[in-house]
Design a protein around this motif. Structure first.
Motif, PDB file in Angstrom:
ATOM      1  N   ALA A 144       0.811  -1.213   0.000  1.00  0.00           N
ATOM      2  CA  ALA A 144       0.000   0.000   0.000  1.00  0.00           C
ATOM      3  C   ALA A 144       0.852   1.274   0.000  1.00  0.00           C
ATOM      4  O   ALA A 144       0.484   2.264  -0.617  1.00  0.00           O
ATOM      5  N   TYR A 145       2.001   1.236   0.697  1.00  0.00           N
ATOM      6  CA  TYR A 145       2.816   2.441   0.822  1.00  0.00           C
ATOM      7  C   TYR A 145       4.041   2.355  -0.081  1.00  0.00           C
ATOM      8  O   TYR A 145       4.912   1.499   0.104  1.00  0.00           O
ATOM      9  N   ALA A 146       4.120   3.253  -1.060  1.00  0.00           N
ATOM     10  CA  ALA A 146       5.142   3.175  -2.107  1.00  0.00           C
ATOM     11  C   ALA A 146       6.566   3.295  -1.575  1.00  0.00           C
ATOM     12  O   ALA A 146       7.482   2.658  -2.082  1.00  0.00           O
ATOM     13  N   GLY A 147       6.772   4.095  -0.549  1.00  0.00           N
ATOM     14  CA  GLY A 147       8.128   4.313  -0.041  1.00  0.00           C
ATOM     15  C   GLY A 147       8.498   3.420   1.121  1.00  0.00           C
ATOM     16  O   GLY A 147       9.355   3.785   1.928  1.00  0.00           O
ATOM     17  N   PHE A 148       7.880   2.257   1.203  1.00  0.00           N
ATOM     18  CA  PHE A 148       8.025   1.407   2.384  1.00  0.00           C
ATOM     19  C   PHE A 148       9.477   1.007   2.652  1.00  0.00           C
ATOM     20  O   PHE A 148       9.941   1.061   3.789  1.00  0.00           O
ATOM     21  N   HIS A 149      10.204   0.584   1.627  1.00  0.00           N
ATOM     22  CA  HIS A 149      11.582   0.125   1.830  1.00  0.00           C
ATOM     23  C   HIS A 149      12.469   1.234   2.379  1.00  0.00           C
ATOM     24  O   HIS A 149      13.176   1.040   3.373  1.00  0.00           O
ATOM     25  N   ASP A 150      12.439   2.399   1.732  1.00  0.00           N
ATOM     26  CA  ASP A 150      13.321   3.481   2.148  1.00  0.00           C
ATOM     27  C   ASP A 150      12.918   4.087   3.484  1.00  0.00           C
ATOM     28  O   ASP A 150      13.772   4.445   4.302  1.00  0.00           O
ATOM     29  N   GLU A 151      11.630   4.194   3.724  1.00  0.00           N
ATOM     30  CA  GLU A 151      11.172   4.891   4.930  1.00  0.00           C
ATOM     31  C   GLU A 151      11.099   3.993   6.156  1.00  0.00           C
ATOM     32  O   GLU A 151      11.319   4.455   7.283  1.00  0.00           O
ATOM     33  N   PHE A 152      10.805   2.719   5.962  1.00  0.00           N
ATOM     34  CA  PHE A 152      10.599   1.850   7.121  1.00  0.00           C
ATOM     35  C   PHE A 152      11.594   0.697   7.242  1.00  0.00           C
ATOM     36  O   PHE A 152      12.075   0.400   8.326  1.00  0.00           O
ATOM     37  N   ILE A 153      11.918   0.026   6.142  1.00  0.00           N
ATOM     38  CA  ILE A 153      12.788  -1.155   6.220  1.00  0.00           C
ATOM     39  C   ILE A 153      14.253  -0.788   6.406  1.00  0.00           C
ATOM     40  O   ILE A 153      14.981  -1.479   7.131  1.00  0.00           O
ATOM     41  N   ALA A 154      14.703   0.276   5.757  1.00  0.00           N
ATOM     42  CA  ALA A 154      16.122   0.646   5.788  1.00  0.00           C
ATOM     43  C   ALA A 154      16.661   0.752   7.209  1.00  0.00           C
ATOM     44  O   ALA A 154      16.124   1.484   8.035  1.00  0.00           O
ATOM     45  N   GLY A 155      17.709  -0.001   7.501  1.00  0.00           N
ATOM     46  CA  GLY A 155      18.365   0.059   8.803  1.00  0.00           C
ATOM     47  C   GLY A 155      17.681  -0.714   9.907  1.00  0.00           C
ATOM     48  O   GLY A 155      18.100  -0.640  11.065  1.00  0.00           O
ATOM     49  N   LYS A 156      16.627  -1.461   9.566  1.00  0.00           N
ATOM     50  CA  LYS A 156      15.881  -2.196  10.595  1.00  0.00           C
ATOM     51  C   LYS A 156      15.840  -3.693  10.297  1.00  0.00           C
ATOM     52  O   LYS A 156      15.996  -4.116   9.154  1.00  0.00           O
ATOM     53  N   VAL A 157      15.614  -4.464  11.336  1.00  0.00           N
ATOM     54  CA  VAL A 157      15.293  -5.879  11.182  1.00  0.00           C
ATOM     55  C   VAL A 157      13.779  -5.963  10.993  1.00  0.00           C
ATOM     56  O   VAL A 157      13.023  -5.433  11.802  1.00  0.00           O
ATOM     57  N   THR A 158      13.361  -6.614   9.928  1.00  0.00           N
ATOM     58  CA  THR A 158      11.953  -6.595   9.527  1.00  0.00           C
ATOM     59  C   THR A 158      11.255  -7.924   9.803  1.00  0.00           C
ATOM     60  O   THR A 158      11.758  -8.988   9.438  1.00  0.00           O
ATOM     61  N   LEU A 159      10.092  -7.832  10.442  1.00  0.00           N
ATOM     62  CA  LEU A 159       9.229  -8.987  10.648  1.00  0.00           C
ATOM     63  C   LEU A 159       7.832  -8.632  10.149  1.00  0.00           C
ATOM     64  O   LEU A 159       7.341  -7.536  10.403  1.00  0.00           O
ATOM     65  N   ILE A 160       7.200  -9.562   9.430  1.00  0.00           N
ATOM     66  CA  ILE A 160       5.870  -9.298   8.902  1.00  0.00           C
ATOM     67  C   ILE A 160       4.902 -10.423   9.275  1.00  0.00           C
ATOM     68  O   ILE A 160       5.314 -11.550   9.548  1.00  0.00           O
ATOM     69  N   GLY A 161       3.629 -10.097   9.276  1.00  0.00           N
ATOM     70  CA  GLY A 161       2.603 -11.094   9.549  1.00  0.00           C
ATOM     71  C   GLY A 161       1.225 -10.518   9.288  1.00  0.00           C
ATOM     72  O   GLY A 161       1.076  -9.309   9.076  1.00  0.00           O
ATOM     73  N   CYS A 162       0.222 -11.380   9.301  1.00  0.00           N
ATOM     74  CA  CYS A 162      -1.161 -10.948   9.120  1.00  0.00           C
ATOM     75  C   CYS A 162      -2.025 -11.576  10.207  1.00  0.00           C
ATOM     76  O   CYS A 162      -2.245 -12.797  10.198  1.00  0.00           O
ATOM     77  N   PRO A 163      -2.517 -10.777  11.155  1.00  0.00           N
ATOM     78  CA  PRO A 163      -3.336 -11.330  12.235  1.00  0.00           C
ATOM     79  C   PRO A 163      -4.655 -11.910  11.744  1.00  0.00           C
ATOM     80  O   PRO A 163      -5.273 -12.708  12.438  1.00  0.00           O
ATOM     81  N   LYS A 164      -5.088 -11.523  10.559  1.00  0.00           N
ATOM     82  CA  LYS A 164      -6.346 -12.037  10.011  1.00  0.00           C
ATOM     83  C   LYS A 164      -6.176 -13.451   9.454  1.00  0.00           C
ATOM     84  O   LYS A 164      -7.066 -14.284   9.586  1.00  0.00           O
ATOM     85  N   LEU A 165      -5.017 -13.718   8.862  1.00  0.00           N
ATOM     86  CA  LEU A 165      -4.814 -14.988   8.161  1.00  0.00           C
ATOM     87  C   LEU A 165      -3.977 -15.993   8.946  1.00  0.00           C
ATOM     88  O   LEU A 165      -4.128 -17.192   8.758  1.00  0.00           O
ATOM     89  N   ASP A 166      -3.079 -15.515   9.799  1.00  0.00           N
ATOM     90  CA  ASP A 166      -2.232 -16.424  10.578  1.00  0.00           C
ATOM     91  C   ASP A 166      -2.947 -16.824  11.858  1.00  0.00           C
ATOM     92  O   ASP A 166      -3.272 -15.980  12.682  1.00  0.00           O
ATOM     93  N   ASP A 167      -3.177 -18.097  12.030  1.00  0.00           N
ATOM     94  CA  ASP A 167      -3.887 -18.602  13.200  1.00  0.00           C
ATOM     95  C   ASP A 167      -2.899 -18.808  14.341  1.00  0.00           C
ATOM     96  O   ASP A 167      -2.562 -19.933  14.702  1.00  0.00           O
ATOM     97  N   THR A 168      -2.419 -17.706  14.899  1.00  0.00           N
ATOM     98  CA  THR A 168      -1.439 -17.789  15.981  1.00  0.00           C
ATOM     99  C   THR A 168      -1.464 -16.506  16.798  1.00  0.00           C
ATOM    100  O   THR A 168      -1.956 -15.480  16.330  1.00  0.00           O
TER     101      THR A 168
END
Length: 229
Positions: A144-168
């Motif tokens: 959804a957000y075009a600048g996601f890599h530069d604004e959020f991922i750069a310099g960070k350890v990234t973890l992703i998930g979906c609370p709607k689809l992951d049954d955990t």
């Protein structure tokens, strides 16, 4: 069936109604100025109501409860002339004409610094967690957000998930990661849709359980790609 479902502490509830507004399935209602779980089968167990409560009166519990009836929830929403869960609402997103060239796109560089990225797959003792700035994001945010890599991922350890689809319950694993590693800061990026509240709640729960004082930033991305922080 035995499943995860919300529990409301009537002693803590101040009757503000914020949880009922946050529950788009209509599982919560106000009775005598107190929040009440009206129907077990309307509660999807994702807990978007939890972060809405200012008194921490709502929690999860495992108990015998009727299975979540999505069809009944949708039928109820249709009768109320509603579109149902906002996360399912279909929409066309208008965009300005893209005048950038293919050559410009080829210059884009991934900022991802580690693998794997799925919360369910990451090892809590992975070396990259130590002394890191942690990004925990809902799956859809990077699309959804075009600048996601530069604004959020750069310099960070990234973890992703979906609370709607992951049954955990993410909070358990995230709690171990936070407790066992020196984390400098945590950024949560979620979508504006209600089901994304689950990932925000899981991070806050994990951080609280760890007992650590870590800087936390929560950013909400709109479906149209704008930041609503």
């Amino acid at each position: 069936m035995l499943r995860k479902i919300i529990k409301i502490d009537s002693e803590k509830c101040n009757g503000c109604g914020a949880c009922a507004k946050a529950c788009h399935e209509g599982a919560i209602g106000m009775v005598n100025n107190k929040a009440v779980l009206l129907r077990d089968d309307y509660c999807d167990g994702l807990g978007d109501c939890l972060p809405a409560c200012p008194k921490d009166a709502i929690s999860f519990e495992m108990r015998e409860a009727a299975a979540y009836d999505e069809a009944a929830v949708k039928a109820k929403a249709a009768m109320a002339h509603s579109s149902g869960c906002p996360g399912h609402a279909q929409k066309v997103l208008s965009r300005d004409n893209d005048t950038s060239s293919a050559q410009d796109h080829q210059k884009l560089t991934s900022r991802l610094g580690q693998w794997p990225v799925q919360i369910k797959l990451a090892a809590p003792n992975a070396a990259f967690f130590e002394n890191s700035d942690l990004l925990i994001a809902a799956d859809c945010t990077a699309y959804a957000y075009a600048g996601f890599h530069d604004e959020f991922i750069a310099g960070k350890v990234t973890l992703i998930g979906c609370p709607k689809l992951d049954d955990t319950d993410y909070s358990q694993k995230l709690g171990v990661i936070i407790s066992n590693n020196n984390i400098n800061s945590i950024t949560v990026v979620r979508m504006e849709v209600p089901c994304c509240g689950g990932i925000e709640y899981a991070v806050k729960k994990a951080l609280e359980a760890s007992g650590k004082d870590i800087e936390l930033r929560v950013v909400t991305v709109g479906c149209n790609g704008d930041i609503k922080e």
